[in-house]
Motif scaffolding. Structure first.
Motif, PDB file in Angstrom:
ATOM      1  N   PRO A  42       0.765  -1.137  -0.066  1.00  0.00           N
ATOM      2  CA  PRO A  42       0.122  -0.196   0.043  1.00  0.00           C
ATOM      3  C   PRO A  42       0.949   1.316   0.082  1.00  0.00           C
ATOM      4  N   SER A  43       2.029   1.322   0.620  1.00  0.00           N
ATOM      5  CA  SER A  43       2.947   2.467   0.715  1.00  0.00           C
ATOM      6  C   SER A  43       3.280   2.770  -0.854  1.00  0.00           C
ATOM      7  N   LYS A  44       3.600   1.743  -1.546  1.00  0.00           N
ATOM      8  CA  LYS A  44       4.081   1.921  -3.003  1.00  0.00           C
ATOM      9  C   LYS A  44       3.031   2.326  -3.728  1.00  0.00           C
ATOM     10  N   PHE A  48       3.296   6.182  -5.441  1.00  0.00           N
ATOM     11  CA  PHE A  48       3.495   6.215  -7.035  1.00  0.00           C
ATOM     12  C   PHE A  48       2.124   7.223  -7.285  1.00  0.00           C
ATOM     13  N   ILE A  49       0.978   7.128  -6.662  1.00  0.00           N
ATOM     14  CA  ILE A  49       0.047   8.083  -7.019  1.00  0.00           C
ATOM     15  C   ILE A  49       0.229   9.452  -6.523  1.00  0.00           C
ATOM     16  N   ASN A  53       0.966  13.011  -9.652  1.00  0.00           N
ATOM     17  CA  ASN A  53       0.090  14.039  -9.545  1.00  0.00           C
ATOM     18  C   ASN A  53      -1.026  13.969 -10.977  1.00  0.00           C
ATOM     19  N   LEU A  54      -2.166  13.435 -10.229  1.00  0.00           N
ATOM     20  CA  LEU A  54      -3.426  13.075 -11.110  1.00  0.00           C
ATOM     21  C   LEU A  54      -3.962  14.590 -11.584  1.00  0.00           C
ATOM     22  N   MET A  71      -7.860   6.746  -4.222  1.00  0.00           N
ATOM     23  CA  MET A  71      -7.409   7.942  -4.847  1.00  0.00           C
ATOM     24  C   MET A  71      -6.678   8.653  -3.596  1.00  0.00           C
ATOM     25  N   HIS A  72      -7.145   8.817  -2.411  1.00  0.00           N
ATOM     26  CA  HIS A  72      -6.585   9.486  -1.167  1.00  0.00           C
ATOM     27  C   HIS A  72      -6.437   8.536  -0.217  1.00  0.00           C
TER      28      HIS A  72
END
Length: 409
Positions: A42-44, A48-49, A53-54, A71-72
């Motif tokens: 989960p930290s990866k 990455f997300i 920068n969506l 997403m958050h």
């Protein structure tokens, strides 16, 4: 490197399986600080997300999917020491953990409440073959290679630079595929199970599947396989196990007083998750410190199939919770047992009346006649146990005597 110590348990069929973990190389070994345990990372996913920068157009398409909350999703590290501790207590025959001398079952409903994903919906086939259109999606982004994590990341970065409707839709599919790869259906080889392409290919249908059940099945199968084959890893969404344990042990559940949705967000604060804390609790745990079932809140109830019985039980427990907290406070501040009993008596009467009312409603729904004539009778002469743990035996004996006509009102 040290092997796990197996607990000292009797050799019944179900409990014998626990000893086999002694030889499994789910071991305590030196690791790089940024390395995740098992395949669940989960930290990866978080890193990455945050890094890519969506843009607004990509956020918008994800907002229309079942997995928009991820997403958050905050940074959450899966701890190897915790997994070593909890998996030694797995009972493979019954799909449960042995805690405090009791079997505490690990259920799809628990996954639903912790992750905020439903167990209602169509079955997800973990061995499904791809259709022609799904093979086209694979060919488009992965050619003839496996669905590797780094390749998904590369494709997502490329799609973020495009603005066509098709590319934005494909971005959403690969984003969810990346979520599956890192959190919900992870494999230690960092590949994505191929069957998942079928389910991401039709974004509008994502909500119609029983995701919590599929995540539970995938994880339990991996735990069982790792045990039987003495593998060095466990696949699946192992990050749910720590929140699951916190929700089932009274003292740990009190560490976080806030109730948030989904439930896993209660436990992202690292101050609740101290290294070595869980082993100390589990080694000294007794059954009276265990919460057998995670009780869903009203906000979580839509994730589960509601029955009349479960609804009544949930109503009673939700009504009791604030009263029990007040009782705890009163016990701490009171000087004598007499004072506590005087304060408790009217509350206990209200509790019993509420339970009787709920039972009557249940009987009425199921067509049991004359339930409205039932009366609440409090027998102050009823024998009482002299300790805090024999109440169940006293209740059973009382009902036995009542059924034999030895007790009359």
């Amino acid at each position: 490197m040290g092997l796990l110590a197996a607990p000292n348990l009797s050799c019944s069929k179900g409990e014998f399986s626990l000893r086999m973990f002694q030889g499994v190389a789910l071991v305590v070994e030196t690791m790089h600080k940024d390395r995740e345990v098992a395949g669940c990372a989960p930290s990866k996913f978080y890193n990455f997300i945050k890094k890519v920068n969506l843009k607004d157009k990509h956020i918008k398409v994800l907002e229309d999917t079942l997995f928009k909350g991820f997403m958050h999703f905050p940074k959450f590290l899966v701890q190897r020491t915790f997994l070593n501790t909890i998996l030694t207590r797995w009972d493979d025959e019954h799909n449960c953990f042995l805690l405090g001398g009791k079997r505490i079952f690990f259920k799809p409903q628990d996954i639903a409440v912790i992750l905020g994903l439903s167990i209602n919906g169509e079955h997800i086939d973990l061995r499904r073959e791809l259709s022609a259109s799904e093979k086209e999606l694979k060919k488009k982004y992965f050619a003839n290679v496996l669905l590797k994590r780094e390749l998904i990341e590369e494709n997502i970065k490329n799609l973020l630079e495009e603005s066509s409707e098709e590319s934005i839709s494909d971005f959403a599919k690969l984003f969810i595929l990346y979520l599956f790869n890192t959190i919900l259906f992870p494999i230690t080889s960092e590949t994505t199970p191929i069957f998942l392409l079928h389910y991401v290919n039709e974004l509008k249908n994502l909500h119609s599947y029983a995701w919590a059940t599929a995540i539970w099945t995938f994880l339990v199968r991996s735990i069982s396989e790792s045990l039987r084959k003495k593998k060095k890893y466990v696949n699946g969404c192992v990050m749910v196990l720590e929140p699951w344990l916190h929700e089932h042990i009274i003292l740990l559940s009190w560490l976080s007083t806030k109730m948030v949705y989904p439930r896993i967000l209660r436990w992202v604060d690292s101050s609740y998750r101290q290294t070595g804390m869980h082993k100390k609790f589990l080694d000294n745990l007794i059954y009276t410190q265990i919460i057998e079932d995670i009780t869903p809140t009203n906000e979580e109830s839509h994730l589960l199939p509601l029955t009349d019985a479960s609804s009544s039980n949930r109503e009673i427990r939700q009504w009791l919770e604030p009263i029990l907290l007040k009782i705890d406070e009163k016990i701490v501040t009171s000087n004598t047992n007499k004072e506590i009993r005087q304060w408790l008596e009217p509350i206990l009467v209200r509790m019993e009346e509420k339970i009787v009312t709920s039972v009557k409603e249940y009987f009425s729904i199921h067509g049991i006649p004359d339930c409205d004539t039932f009366q609440l009778i409090m027998d102050n002469e009823c024998p009482q146990q002299k300790n805090s743990y024999d109440c169940g035996l006293f209740v059973i004996k009382f009902m036995d005597c009542l059924s034999q006509g030895e007790i009359l009102f």
